[in-house]
Enzyme design. Structure first.
Site, PDB file in Angstrom:
ATOM      1  N   ARG A  39      42.391  39.426  35.765  1.00 11.51           N
ATOM      2  CA  ARG A  39      41.726  39.381  34.476  1.00 11.51           C
ATOM      3  C   ARG A  39      42.554  38.567  33.489  1.00 11.51           C
ATOM      4  NH1 ARG A  39      40.349  44.823  31.157  1.00 11.51           N
ATOM      5  NH2 ARG A  39      42.509  44.641  30.452  1.00 11.51           N
ATOM      6  N   SER A 108      31.304  47.876  34.856  1.00 10.52           N
ATOM      7  CA  SER A 108      31.835  48.828  33.881  1.00 10.52           C
ATOM      8  C   SER A 108      30.700  49.647  33.275  1.00 10.52           C
ATOM      9  CB  SER A 108      32.566  48.092  32.753  1.00 10.52           C
ATOM     10  OG  SER A 108      33.699  47.408  33.240  1.00 10.52           O
ATOM     11  N   LYS A 137      42.925  46.360  25.702  1.00 12.32           N
ATOM     12  CA  LYS A 137      41.527  45.969  25.466  1.00 12.32           C
ATOM     13  C   LYS A 137      41.119  46.490  24.096  1.00 12.32           C
ATOM     14  CE  LYS A 137      36.992  46.108  27.775  1.00 12.32           C
ATOM     15  NZ  LYS A 137      36.767  44.665  27.846  1.00 12.32           N
TER      16      LYS A 137
END
Length: 204
Positions: A39, A108, A137
């Protein structure tokens, strides 16, 4: 590739800088990481393709799959083992068609409303969270806590991995609510000894 969600490492380019991305991942896999997600929200597709190929080479023979976050084109071009997407990061049917049936595809989910729309026939697993607020995040949804996580796990038609602020001391609680494992970022990336940190998830 066999899907084992026991300890799911999500990479963070900033936290992996000192040791290096590949070196961090390899050490974490030695410690027991069972799945790796690449990511990087800010890197170009070209940079991510190169990183994914280097990680795939480093993971060869480990039986640990490499999944790309969000970027379908990167997952396809790099030969990664799969893709993970968020609620607003792409279409599940389109991703499955592009990746093929053998690839791993995850989604998700933060709410029961989202759970009700899950396309279980095209997905392999769900990422549920955040359990806690997390610095990796900033735009995350409202934290679920373990009660909220348990509720979503119970409603999930697919294997589920918990994510969001989780550390080794939470591993037992994650399993106790029925999740298959924990997905972690800062709990391993950026730690002085990623191998030992990963191993601690199996001893708590």
């Amino acid at each position: 590739m066999r899907l084992d969600l026991s300890l799911y490492l999500v990479t963070d380019p900033r936290l992996c800088t000192e040791r290096g991305l590949v070196e961090t991942v390899v050490a974490a896999v030695r410690g027991g990481v069972t799945l790796v997600q690449l990511r990087d929200k800010h890197a170009s597709d070209g940079v991510l393709i190169d990183q994914a190929r280097r990680l795939k080479a480093a993971l060869a023979g480990s039986k640990v799959p490499l999944i790309v976050n969000d970027r379908l084109a990167v997952a396809v071009e790099s030969g990664a083992d799969g893709l993970h997407i968020g609620q607003d990061d792409g279409d599940v049917a389109e991703a499955r068609a592009a990746l093929g049936e053998a690839a791993i595809l995850g989604l998700s989910v933060q709410t029961h409303e989202q759970m009700a729309r899950v396309d279980a026939d095209r997905l392999d697993y769900l990422g549920l969270g955040p359990v806690f607020a997390t610095p990796s995040k900033h735009d995350h949804a409202e934290p679920l806590g373990f009660a909220g996580l348990a509720s979503l796990v119970a409603a999930s038609p697919l294997p589920a991995v918990a994510i969001g602020g989780l550390k080794a001391e939470h591993a037992t609680a994650v399993r106790d609510v029925g999740a298959q494992g924990a997905a972690v970022v800062s709990a391993i990336c950026g730690q002085p000894d990623p191998e030992a940190t990963a191993r601690a998830f199996f001893t708590k």
